[in-house]
Design a protein around this motif. Sequence first.
Motif, PDB file in Angstrom:
ATOM      1  N   THR A  52      41.530  46.007  34.350  1.00 57.05           N
ATOM      2  CA  THR A  52      40.773  45.176  34.002  1.00 57.05           C
ATOM      3  C   THR A  52      39.522  45.733  34.808  1.00 57.05           C
ATOM      4  O   THR A  52      39.707  46.016  36.092  1.00 57.05           O
ATOM      5  N   VAL A  53      38.311  45.875  34.229  1.00 58.11           N
ATOM      6  CA  VAL A  53      36.986  46.110  34.927  1.00 58.11           C
ATOM      7  C   VAL A  53      36.109  44.799  34.984  1.00 58.11           C
ATOM      8  O   VAL A  53      35.931  44.233  33.457  1.00 58.11           O
ATOM      9  N   LEU A  54      35.577  44.447  35.925  1.00 57.92           N
ATOM     10  CA  LEU A  54      34.938  43.162  35.899  1.00 57.92           C
ATOM     11  C   LEU A  54      33.593  43.415  36.846  1.00 57.92           C
ATOM     12  O   LEU A  54      33.554  43.909  37.881  1.00 57.92           O
ATOM     13  N   VAL A  55      32.735  42.985  35.637  1.00 53.40           N
ATOM     14  CA  VAL A  55      31.038  42.943  36.181  1.00 53.40           C
ATOM     15  C   VAL A  55      30.807  41.888  36.946  1.00 53.40           C
ATOM     16  O   VAL A  55      30.728  40.933  36.366  1.00 53.40           O
ATOM     17  N   THR A  56      30.593  41.818  38.358  1.00 52.16           N
ATOM     18  CA  THR A  56      30.157  40.607  39.158  1.00 52.16           C
ATOM     19  C   THR A  56      28.766  40.539  39.307  1.00 52.16           C
ATOM     20  O   THR A  56      28.336  41.256  40.025  1.00 52.16           O
ATOM     21  N   THR A  57      27.958  39.480  39.027  1.00 52.11           N
ATOM     22  CA  THR A  57      26.630  39.263  39.520  1.00 52.11           C
ATOM     23  C   THR A  57      26.268  37.962  40.210  1.00 52.11           C
ATOM     24  O   THR A  57      25.254  37.915  40.528  1.00 52.11           O
ATOM     25  N   LYS A  58      27.516  37.562  40.452  1.00 52.83           N
ATOM     26  CA  LYS A  58      27.425  35.966  41.158  1.00 52.83           C
ATOM     27  C   LYS A  58      28.332  35.939  42.258  1.00 52.83           C
ATOM     28  O   LYS A  58      27.603  35.460  43.219  1.00 52.83           O
ATOM     29  N   HIS A  59      29.372  36.594  42.459  1.00 50.41           N
ATOM     30  CA  HIS A  59      30.448  36.238  43.382  1.00 50.41           C
ATOM     31  C   HIS A  59      30.725  37.682  44.017  1.00 50.41           C
ATOM     32  O   HIS A  59      30.831  38.677  43.220  1.00 50.41           O
ATOM     33  N   GLN A  60      30.948  37.758  45.345  1.00 48.82           N
ATOM     34  CA  GLN A  60      31.501  39.087  46.114  1.00 48.82           C
ATOM     35  C   GLN A  60      32.937  39.307  45.279  1.00 48.82           C
ATOM     36  O   GLN A  60      33.571  38.469  44.966  1.00 48.82           O
ATOM     37  N   PRO A  61      33.237  40.624  45.001  1.00 50.49           N
ATOM     38  CA  PRO A  61      34.503  41.126  44.554  1.00 50.49           C
ATOM     39  C   PRO A  61      35.670  40.371  45.290  1.00 50.49           C
ATOM     40  O   PRO A  61      36.500  40.200  44.493  1.00 50.49           O
ATOM     41  N   ASP A  62      35.679  40.063  46.549  1.00 43.23           N
ATOM     42  CA  ASP A  62      36.764  39.812  47.098  1.00 43.23           C
ATOM     43  C   ASP A  62      37.361  38.495  46.463  1.00 43.23           C
ATOM     44  O   ASP A  62      38.335  38.096  46.638  1.00 43.23           O
ATOM     45  N   VAL A  63      36.408  37.461  46.457  1.00 46.45           N
ATOM     46  CA  VAL A  63      36.502  36.310  45.875  1.00 46.45           C
ATOM     47  C   VAL A  63      37.054  36.346  44.504  1.00 46.45           C
ATOM     48  O   VAL A  63      38.202  35.672  44.359  1.00 46.45           O
ATOM     49  N   LEU A  64      36.726  37.010  43.687  1.00 45.57           N
ATOM     50  CA  LEU A  64      37.017  37.113  42.219  1.00 45.57           C
ATOM     51  C   LEU A  64      38.407  37.735  42.267  1.00 45.57           C
ATOM     52  O   LEU A  64      39.251  37.390  41.404  1.00 45.57           O
ATOM     53  N   ARG A  65      38.630  38.762  43.179  1.00 48.38           N
ATOM     54  CA  ARG A  65      39.731  39.598  43.348  1.00 48.38           C
ATOM     55  C   ARG A  65      41.229  38.546  43.526  1.00 48.38           C
ATOM     56  O   ARG A  65      42.052  38.654  42.898  1.00 48.38           O
ATOM     57  N   GLU A  66      40.786  37.661  44.669  1.00 50.03           N
ATOM     58  CA  GLU A  66      41.747  36.766  45.016  1.00 50.03           C
ATOM     59  C   GLU A  66      42.120  35.954  43.897  1.00 50.03           C
ATOM     60  O   GLU A  66      43.283  35.583  43.523  1.00 50.03           O
ATOM     61  N   SER A 132      40.945  45.492  29.823  1.00 51.49           N
ATOM     62  CA  SER A 132      39.910  44.435  29.283  1.00 51.49           C
ATOM     63  C   SER A 132      38.355  44.740  30.352  1.00 51.49           C
ATOM     64  O   SER A 132      38.464  45.247  31.386  1.00 51.49           O
ATOM     65  N   LEU A 133      37.311  44.289  29.910  1.00 50.60           N
ATOM     66  CA  LEU A 133      36.135  44.356  30.461  1.00 50.60           C
ATOM     67  C   LEU A 133      35.449  42.838  30.602  1.00 50.60           C
ATOM     68  O   LEU A 133      35.233  42.224  29.369  1.00 50.60           O
ATOM     69  N   GLY A 134      35.109  42.471  31.714  1.00 48.88           N
ATOM     70  CA  GLY A 134      34.486  41.029  31.777  1.00 48.88           C
ATOM     71  C   GLY A 134      33.227  41.361  32.524  1.00 48.88           C
ATOM     72  O   GLY A 134      32.914  42.109  33.221  1.00 48.88           O
TER      73      GLY A 134
END
Length: 219
Positions: A52-66, A132-134
């Motif tokens: 998965t590739v996740l484009v994050t514009t709101k949260h730090q990657p560490d938060v979404l990774r967990e 997947s791409l988010g």
Amino acid sequence: MTGGVGDSRSTLTPLRPGELSPGTNVLVAGPGLTGKRDVLLELLGAAPDPETVLVTTKHQPDVLREQFHTRHGKEWGLTFVDCISRQRSMAATRDTDEVTHVSGPGDLTGIGIAASGHLYEWYRADERIRGSLGIHSLSTLLMYADLRRVYQFMHVVSGRVNGADCIGVYTLDTVASNPEPAERFTQLCDAVVETRQGENGPELRVRGGDFGPRSWTEW
């Protein structure tokens, strides 16, 4: 519809991610604080291959990774296009194998290049990868670029997801006074998951697909 890797994992919503077909683009739309991020993370696990590739514009990657690995397991490959760290002048912003940084949510060209680069690598791999791409969230992109530009950006992204037989999932905050963004992005997607806050918690329904309830359902 064909099932993905996520078939064997339990779901936290009434959705059935494993019934999403490769090449499908899904818009997750609803007011703020109605569970769109949970829906996004769940549907990203519908990919035929665990990448998965996740484009994050709101949260730090560490938060979404967990949150992602709690849901899908650490064996699932997860990389980020980080749109916020450099904008906030945070110290550690060098690119790594897991995180590519762009200057900010308004850098649609940089986001597109980074995300498309991963899709191209998957397509060119010896054993083709269909991941997947988010994007979380289109609403932030619209704060930095007008609807026409973001629509053109999404036209390219959704087309590449479809051509690569991947799964694309994109969140959008909706407001009743401005329905145009949701109407426009819906044109680019195969299905929409609508969310809202019900009397007892979040509710959702699916339009344009058979991977979830078509009437409002609590979860």
